[in-house]
Design a protein around this motif. Structure first.
Motif, PDB file in Angstrom:
ATOM      1  N   GLU A   1      13.121   6.189  -9.463  1.00 30.74           N
ATOM      2  CA  GLU A   1      11.519   6.778  -8.068  1.00 30.74           C
ATOM      3  C   GLU A   1      11.539   5.415  -8.109  1.00 30.74           C
ATOM      4  OE1 GLU A   1      10.863   9.032  -7.661  1.00 30.74           O
ATOM      5  OE2 GLU A   1      11.213  10.830  -8.223  1.00 30.74           O
ATOM      6  N   LYS A   2      11.361   4.415  -7.967  1.00 31.03           N
ATOM      7  CA  LYS A   2      11.211   2.780  -7.604  1.00 31.03           C
ATOM      8  C   LYS A   2      11.921   2.625  -6.719  1.00 31.03           C
ATOM      9  CE  LYS A   2       8.464   0.956 -11.514  1.00 31.03           C
ATOM     10  NZ  LYS A   2       8.965   0.144 -13.309  1.00 31.03           N
ATOM     11  N   ARG A   3      13.239   3.073  -7.142  1.00 30.56           N
ATOM     12  CA  ARG A   3      14.045   2.469  -5.425  1.00 30.56           C
ATOM     13  C   ARG A   3      13.957   3.018  -4.479  1.00 30.56           C
ATOM     14  NH1 ARG A   3      18.161   2.257 -10.075  1.00 30.56           N
ATOM     15  NH2 ARG A   3      19.486   4.414  -9.512  1.00 30.56           N
TER      16      ARG A   3
ATOM     17  N   ARG B   1       2.434   3.453 -10.185  1.00 30.01           N
ATOM     18  CA  ARG B   1       1.779   4.114 -11.166  1.00 30.01           C
ATOM     19  C   ARG B   1       2.682   5.647 -10.619  1.00 30.01           C
ATOM     20  NH1 ARG B   1      -2.959   2.637 -10.402  1.00 30.01           N
ATOM     21  NH2 ARG B   1      -3.271   4.922  -8.720  1.00 30.01           N
ATOM     22  N   GLU B   2       2.658   6.148  -9.079  1.00 29.29           N
ATOM     23  CA  GLU B   2       2.901   7.060  -9.102  1.00 29.29           C
ATOM     24  C   GLU B   2       4.348   7.464  -9.757  1.00 29.29           C
ATOM     25  OE1 GLU B   2       3.050   7.286  -4.733  1.00 29.29           O
ATOM     26  OE2 GLU B   2       0.560   8.102  -4.853  1.00 29.29           O
ATOM     27  N   ALA B   3       5.246   6.650  -9.484  1.00 25.58           N
ATOM     28  CA  ALA B   3       6.805   6.771  -9.884  1.00 25.58           C
ATOM     29  C   ALA B   3       6.350   7.181 -11.616  1.00 25.58           C
ATOM     30  CB  ALA B   3       7.277   5.760 -10.044  1.00 25.58           C
ATOM     31  N   LYS B   4       5.171   6.164 -12.623  1.00 26.00           N
ATOM     32  CA  LYS B   4       5.643   6.642 -13.197  1.00 26.00           C
ATOM     33  C   LYS B   4       5.200   7.897 -13.789  1.00 26.00           C
ATOM     34  CE  LYS B   4       4.769   1.449 -15.457  1.00 26.00           C
ATOM     35  NZ  LYS B   4       3.635   1.402 -16.173  1.00 26.00           N
ATOM     36  N   GLU B   5       4.349   8.965 -12.629  1.00 27.47           N
ATOM     37  CA  GLU B   5       4.025  10.147 -12.941  1.00 27.47           C
ATOM     38  C   GLU B   5       4.986  11.603 -13.298  1.00 27.47           C
ATOM     39  OE1 GLU B   5       0.336  10.016 -10.798  1.00 27.47           O
ATOM     40  OE2 GLU B   5      -1.202   8.547 -12.046  1.00 27.47           O
TER      41      GLU B   5
ATOM     42  N   ILE C   1      12.865   6.152 -18.624  1.00 22.75           N
ATOM     43  CA  ILE C   1      13.232   4.747 -18.009  1.00 22.75           C
ATOM     44  C   ILE C   1      14.570   4.814 -17.097  1.00 22.75           C
ATOM     45  CG2 ILE C   1      14.399   2.589 -18.233  1.00 22.75           C
ATOM     46  CD1 ILE C   1      13.114   3.003 -20.866  1.00 22.75           C
ATOM     47  N   GLN C   2      15.259   5.393 -17.073  1.00 23.80           N
ATOM     48  CA  GLN C   2      15.670   6.143 -15.706  1.00 23.80           C
ATOM     49  C   GLN C   2      15.483   6.989 -14.757  1.00 23.80           C
ATOM     50  OE1 GLN C   2      19.327   8.479 -17.465  1.00 23.80           O
ATOM     51  NE2 GLN C   2      20.022   8.782 -14.839  1.00 23.80           N
TER      52      GLN C   2
END
Length: 553
Positions: free
Chosen positions: A172-174, A186-190, A166-167
């Protein structure tokens, strides 16, 4: 928090191995989720000293995640996967005995008993009765570490990977500028998942790398080669073991043993479908590529040649006994090629044939298709459940929907050649057991049921989760039955008497009735153990053998 069946099973496992007080504390964590120490003492009703002792035991056994937050303080959470893995400890010890002998099994068993240990602690525990075997234990331990059967217990192994994931995902989303799209999310999760996996792999590295040999022009003499190899081996042992292993705690790498369990399942599937010589050929193909196999999530094995497979088949194996030839003098190489053609479904070069294959075979390489095999084994479990509950007609409908996708009731009735009045109750019953699901397609915006199409399809993920819950329930019932039988008045008294030092040395002190009671209990325990092993294999198929491809979910 875990679901009801998983919660009951984990609590029963911990109760059978660590007692009722530890099970009570774990039951609170499984029911309420992550808790602090003060809340844990309050909800469990245990004394702080007792709760602290239980927590220390669970942390040592890798069953408890603990993290220290900025606001909430130290929090505790149960590692359910580690708890369920304890049902497989006997198989791990058996595999270690098959591969590394009695000393290897003893090392794996002592580490499993204590959770994690330093090498000096392992040697001191194992050398109590025979100090002369310390050197042998050192050599076997080095082989276990070099083969990745043991890994380093790091700080990350005590932290919940969900927190880190989660961290990292938030970080990555920021980095995304503007309004994020679905692809960017989706790329941020990967990327977050890859970063977490990379950190875990780096933390477990303990310097097991050989020194690069000097590859200069020209050839060395045999003596020079031997000296170089010996020096390299000495440096390897010194750097890997003395420098790295001595001060680190070692734990068992379950993933490495799971690879061998998967190969055994694949070999048994070939033997059941074809014959024993065909399974010998597949076992040889797996043994050739066994070293680079590090995870059960592999799509396929590394490529190998037919000649390499032939070298791993014993000379006394009668391969021609499983095939019919006009001539009796057939070479083993010809038999191996014919078996590989059978396993690759060479006689059916269609998508249907490929879905039933075990290997991919060409003139240059052979690869075992793990993903295709795993998908088929899981689908066989799904069809078996449908057959037991709804008969062969339910399997026909299930296979149709799994192959074609979403269909309405009229299409299903027409293709399976059954009357609508017979198809409708079957669809409802399959849906009630979560073996199939429905997709609503409204004709109007008000979503009136009278003006809505209802399409039926197979949601593999949901179906497997429901079946897995039933398997967990069955395992819990087996463990609870064993505990109830053991705690029965007569059996408990006999077992307590046999545990005495004088009776354990001479069982002739038991009366005839007590010996008969003991024999009956041992027979019941054997049956329950065999049943537990068989049911646990379903957990391995449904949960451990990787996830289904995206197109099947």
């Amino acid at each position: 928090m875990a679901d009801t069946h998983t919660r009951n099973l984990c609590a029963e496992i911990i109760r059978s191995q660590f007692g009722p007080l530890t099970a009570k504390l774990c039951s609170v964590l499984l029911t309420r989720g992550r808790l602090s120490f003060s809340h844990l003492v309050r909800f469990s009703g245990l004394k702080p000293r007792t709760a602290r002792a239980c927590i220390l035991v669970l942390v040592q056994q890798n069953l408890l995640w603990h993290t220290k937050g900025d606001e909430e303080g130290e929090m505790f959470e149960i590692n359910t996967d580690e708890c369920l893995m304890r049902l497989r400890f006997g198989k791990f010890v058996w595999l270690a005995d098959q591969m590394f002998g009695e000393q290897g099994a003893e090392i794996i068993q002592i580490i499993l008993d204590h959770g994690k240990l330093r090498p000096p602690e392992i040697f001191s525990l194992l050398s109590i009765y025979d100090p002369k075997k310390t050197k042998q234990y050192r050599q076997i331990l080095h082989k276990l570490v070099a083969g990745s059967y043991l890994k380093v217990s790091t700080v990350l192994s005590h932290l919940s990977p969900r927190d880190k994931w989660i961290q990292y995902e938030a970080e990555e989303k920021r980095k995304i500028t503007g309004f994020p799209t679905a692809k960017e999310l989706r790329e941020a999760k990967e990327l977050a998942r890859a970063r977490l996996k990379r950190e875990e792999e780096e933390a477990e590295q303990i310097g097991l790398k050989r020194k690069a040999k000097n590859q200069q022009a020209g050839s060395y003499s045999n003596k020079a080669r031997v000296n170089t190899s010996s020096t390299d081996k000495t440096d390897f042992q010194h750097n890997a073991y003395r420098e790295s292993c001595r001060k680190t705690r070692m734990s068992v790498n379950y993933e490495r043993f799971a690879v061998h369990l998967r190969n055994m399942v694949v070999e048994r599937a070939v033997r059941e479908k074809f014959n024993r010589p065909a399974s010998l050929v597949l076992r040889a193909a797996l043994e050739v590529t066994e070293t680079p196999q590090s995870s059960v999530d592999d799509i396929r094995s590394a490529p190998t040649s037919v000649a390499s497979i032939a070298m791993h088949i014993s000379e006394d194996a009668n391969l021609s006994s499983g095939l019919v030839y006009a001539s009796k003098k057939i070479s083993d190489m010809t038999c191996i090629k014919d078996y590989l053609g059978m396993l690759s479904s060479a006689d059916n070069p269609t998508p249907e044939g490929r879905a039933m294959s075990f290997v991919s075979y060409s003139s240059s390489k052979v690869q075992v298709e793990f993903e295709i095999i795993k998908r088929r084994l899981r689908e066989n479990v799904l069809e078996s459940v449908a057959r037991d509950k709804h008969g062969q007609e339910g399997v026909r409908i299930l296979r149709l929907l799994a192959k074609t996708g979403k269909m309405d009731e009229k299409q299903i009735s027409k293709i399976v050649m059954m009357a609508p009045k017979d198809v409708r109750p079957l669809l409802v019953a399959l849906s009630a057991d979560s073996l199939i699901s429905t997709q609503e397609v409204p004709k109007s915006a008000d979503r009136n049921p009278a003006r809505t199409f209802y399409l039926w399809y197979v949601d593999h993920h949901k179906a497997f989760q429901v079946i897995l819950g039933g398997v967990y329930k069955t395992l819990y019932n087996i463990l609870a039955r064993r505990r109830a039988e053991r705690e029965h008045g007569d059996i408990a008294a006999v077992l307590e008497k046999r545990a005495r030092s004088d009776v354990s040395q001479d069982e002739g002190l038991l009366t005839r009735v007590e010996r008969e009671t003991l024999e009956d209990w041992e027979a019941k325990e054997t049956k329950l153990t065999v049943l537990e092993i068989r049911v646990e294999e379903l957990v391995f198929l449904l949960k451990d053998l990787g996830s289904l491809p995206a197109d099947s979910e």
